[in-house]
Scaffold this active site. Sequence first.
Site, PDB file in Angstrom:
ATOM      1  CE  LYS A 199      -4.024   1.623   4.932  1.00 36.35           C
ATOM      2  NZ  LYS A 199      -4.005   0.909   3.636  1.00 36.35           N
TER       3      LYS A 199
ATOM      4  CB  SER B  76      -7.285   2.368   1.949  1.00 40.28           C
ATOM      5  OG  SER B  76      -6.180   1.468   2.048  1.00 40.28           O
TER       6      SER B  76
ATOM      7  CB  SER C  50      -4.253   0.972  -0.377  1.00 40.02           C
ATOM      8  OG  SER C  50      -5.615   0.901  -0.690  1.00 40.02           O
TER       9      SER C  50
HETATM   10  N1  GLN Z   1      -8.962   1.015  -3.783  1.00 43.93           N
HETATM   11  C1  GLN Z   1      -8.950  -0.420  -3.722  1.00 43.93           C
HETATM   12  C2  GLN Z   1     -10.149  -0.890  -2.941  1.00 43.93           C
HETATM   13  O1  GLN Z   1     -10.948  -0.087  -2.623  1.00 43.93           O
HETATM   14  C3  GLN Z   1      -7.666  -0.895  -3.113  1.00 43.93           C
HETATM   15  C4  GLN Z   1      -7.640  -0.785  -1.665  1.00 43.93           C
HETATM   16  C5  GLN Z   1      -6.351  -1.266  -1.053  1.00 43.93           C
HETATM   17  O2  GLN Z   1      -5.360  -1.472  -1.732  1.00 43.93           O
HETATM   18  N2  GLN Z   1      -6.405  -1.501   0.249  1.00 43.93           N
HETATM   19  O3  GLN Z   1     -10.306  -2.034  -2.651  1.00 43.93           O
END
Ligand code: GLN
Length: 497
Positions: free
Chosen positions: A80, A155, A179
């Site tokens: 990532k 994400s 994410s």
């Molecule tokens: N979807 C969540 C957010 O937008 C989690 C994102 C994540 O875990 N990095 O914050």
Amino acid sequence: MTELIRYTAAETAAAVAKGEVSAVEVAQAHLDRIEAVDKKVNAFLHVDTEGALSAARAVDEKRARGEELGPLAGVPLALKDVFTTKGVPTTCGSRILEGWIPPYDATLTTRLKDAGVVILGKTNMDEFAMGSSTENSAYGPTGNPWDLSRIPGGSGGGSAAALAAFEAPLAIGTDTGGSIRQPGAVTGTVGVKPTYGSVSRYGLVAFSSSLDQGGPCARTVLDAALLHEAIAGHDPLDSTSIDAPVPAVVEAAKLRDVRGMRIGVVKEFSGEGYQAGVMQRFNESVELLRELGAEVVEVSCPSFTLALPAYYLIAPSEASSNLARFDAMRYGLRVGDDGSRSAEEVTALTREAGFGPEVKRRIILGTYALSSGYYDAYYGSAQKVRTLISRDFDAAFAGVDVLVSPTTPTTAFPIGERADDPMAMYLADLCTIPSNLAGNAAMSLPVGLAPEDNLPVGLQIIAPAMADDRLYRVGGAVEAALNDKWGHTLLEEAPAL
Ligand code: GLN
């Protein structure tokens, strides 16, 4: 012989160790696959062909010298783009970091390299890990390999899509609110958020420091465990790193036995908003656990319903502070530096041009929640909710070994469907967020396709902090039973790209 790109990580490492195939051949097969399909998928922001081949050559040379190879030596991985990689671009999916070449490796990157893992490149993500669909990337969305018109989750959508598209057998994600797990669920892959503090955050570009956790993504539970073992463990460079032995996750993944375990179904994670096919596959998984000899009970965690609003105060608050470092002076983009403007003006112009709408929304939300006069009402209250959630977990784990729920309320939605509706987007993490707030461990693994849309459904397993091995014990048993029943793995049902 199965195509090299379809090997599990464990099979790949074994084949390389025995000399049945060279690490360079394995790397090349995956680079070819990326070349063939990634224009459609857009899982990678950067492919490091030279770096990958030279890492693979080093593994082959080590073997030729008769030296022992580690359990993941020669296995390709998609990283990532939120972890720093020395000499290789790191953008976090943002324009503001375009062109930035980190001068150092994250601890996680170093550990992967030391293990002989072959890093293929950096994967697409929602900007600064803010999102649930990868649509917030400044570099275009990633497609879900099951249906390219749908989101791969976020994400870490790039990492999950790379696995499902057979571009890499292993990937790394980060999980601040879901994410790793939500992309795993919607792509039919395995994702684990380890206990907070068990995988180093040194070199992980911060979104919300008290929630961020790097972790393994894979196509099988055993592969996730092998990767977990390679990246976890104490790091003196991270002040929140836990100085304790890593739970025996690989051993647990091989057990495939849940007899005598007590499993709690979280009552709050069902009802309105949960897709029928998601609930159907979830309920079947609970039944399966019973058949496999676990004792299943219903558990109530009343504060979990407050987790989402608490998260959307705490995460943006920390983000607003963390992202202050992108000031046009230190990294990447600089706009308007023509000699006529002050440093403050250049900073403002750069942040205006470099950050996307979701990042700006969160910075505004966070600075507001932290501002004097509102701090106690918003940030302070959210922190109290965080304590209540931890107490719900403590009470639940006094009676059960693990908790289970659907990973996410629906299957992959069409790209664009929720892009203009942040509230709808935030709901994707309803079930995953409590574990980030409490800091414990959780996994998502595929348990079938929803009958109404033929898209993957994820089962979430949640364990107490530093009991990550329980995730692998339960996950390994469920995976083995399902593969037996189907006669193949779920991803074999994915349409050809
Ligand atoms: N979807 C969540 C957010 O937008 C989690 C994102 C994540 O875990 N990095 O914050």
